[in-house]
Enzyme design. Structure first.
Site, short mmCIF file in Angstrom:
data_model
loop_
_atom_site.label_atom_id
_atom_site.label_comp_id
_atom_site.label_asym_id
_atom_site.label_seq_id
_atom_site.Cartn_x
_atom_site.Cartn_y
_atom_site.Cartn_z
N GLN A 94 34.84 -9.21 -5.75
CA GLN A 94 35.03 -10.21 -4.60
C GLN A 94 36.22 -11.08 -4.79
OE1 GLN A 94 31.45 -12.75 -4.39
NE2 GLN A 94 31.78 -13.57 -6.64
N HIS A 137 30.98 -8.86 -8.16
CA HIS A 137 29.85 -9.15 -7.90
C HIS A 137 28.51 -8.42 -8.01
CE1 HIS A 137 27.35 -10.64 -3.75
NE2 HIS A 137 26.90 -10.75 -4.90
N PHE A 178 23.09 -15.70 -12.52
CA PHE A 178 23.85 -15.02 -11.71
C PHE A 178 23.61 -13.54 -12.20
CE2 PHE A 178 28.16 -13.42 -10.33
CZ PHE A 178 27.69 -12.61 -9.24
N HIS A 180 19.80 -12.67 -12.01
CA HIS A 180 19.58 -11.94 -10.51
C HIS A 180 20.01 -10.69 -10.26
CE1 HIS A 180 19.52 -11.89 -6.21
NE2 HIS A 180 20.78 -11.53 -6.21
N GLU A 181 21.27 -10.35 -10.63
CA GLU A 181 22.05 -9.08 -10.53
C GLU A 181 21.04 -8.11 -11.33
OE1 GLU A 181 24.68 -7.86 -8.46
OE2 GLU A 181 24.06 -10.13 -7.42
N LYS A 190 17.47 -7.70 -9.44
CA LYS A 190 17.43 -7.04 -8.11
C LYS A 190 18.13 -5.74 -7.88
CE LYS A 190 19.17 -8.07 -3.41
NZ LYS A 190 19.46 -8.86 -2.28
N HIS A 191 19.04 -5.45 -8.65
CA HIS A 191 19.80 -4.45 -8.84
C HIS A 191 19.77 -3.50 -10.14
CE1 HIS A 191 21.63 -5.58 -5.08
NE2 HIS A 191 21.84 -6.80 -5.63
#
Length: 226
Positions: A34, A61, A111, A114-115, A118-119
């Site tokens: 990003q 990102h 952050f 979360h990454e 989730k991923h």
């Protein structure tokens, strides 16, 4: 007794099938970079991380597992939590190349957590946690987007540039077609925001995207200062 035994067997089969579904192999990754100038110029604004303003460059990102049909898995293993202690050797590079720009200002742990949750947990069939973050950082080293665009005389100077020229410059630089995501600033200007680059399931080799780019954008987009 036989009835209870039958129910137990069915429950075990359902549990097994659900695990298989969660562990279904993905097809490829989106490596997403990003532009912080566009992130900070959008309606949600931004906050610099606790380490200070990031360097003028594209930032990471995430690295997102995807399926060829256009869908994607998420939050695949609730038991696999982010462990910052396992990433101590990567922390300097994470802070530099993968900073959080969300508010309030932070150290980045939320952050990255979360990454991962989730991923990253959806890529555990291929890459464990440390290697997931290391592979993402290595991709950032491999893809110097700002330099690629500057070679094509495309600079973050608040100027407007042809989207076709941006895509052509990236193709020339990495050998494959990217997906471009734009945002709008407070004046309604379309801005260069995120670049999606497709990577094989090992997280190491850039590939041509198995699915076509999505979205329609203005023929010219702004490359905002940061």
């Amino acid at each position: 007794m036989r009835l209870n035994y039958s129910i137990l067997i069915k429950l075990l089969i359902l549990q097994y099938l659900s695990v298989l579904f969660l562990l279904k192999d993905f097809d490829f990754f989106y490596f997403v970079l990003q532009w912080p100038g566009a992130y900070c110029d959008s309606k949600h604004s931004c906050c610099y991380p606790e380490t200070g303003k990031p360097v003028i460059d594209f930032t990471i990102h995430g690295l997102w597992p995807e399926y060829k049909d256009g869908s994607y898995p998420s939050n695949c293993d609730p038991n696999s939590v982010f462990e910052k202690s396992r990433l101590s050797d990567l922390m300097t590079h994470l802070q530099k190349d993968w900073p959080s720009l969300s508010c309030p200002s932070s150290n980045g742990f939320r952050f990255w957590s979360h990454e991962w949750e989730k991923h990253g947990t959806c890529s555990e069939s291929q890459i464990e946690q440390h290697d997931y973050f290391e592979a993402t950082l290595n991709l950032k080293k491999k893809v110097n987007l700002l330099q690629i665009l500057r070679i094509a005389k495309i600079e973050p100077d608040d100027g407007f540039y042809s989207l076709d020229n941006i895509v052509r410059a990236i193709i020339k630089g990495i050998g494959h077609t990217p997906r471009i995501e734009c945002n709008k600033d407070s004046h309604g200007n379309r801005q260069l925001y995120q670049i999606y680059i497709c990577v094989d399931s090992s997280g190491s080799e850039i590939i041509e995207c198995p699915v076509p780019p999505k979205g329609r954008y203005a023929s010219n987009v702004q490359f905002p200062k940061f």
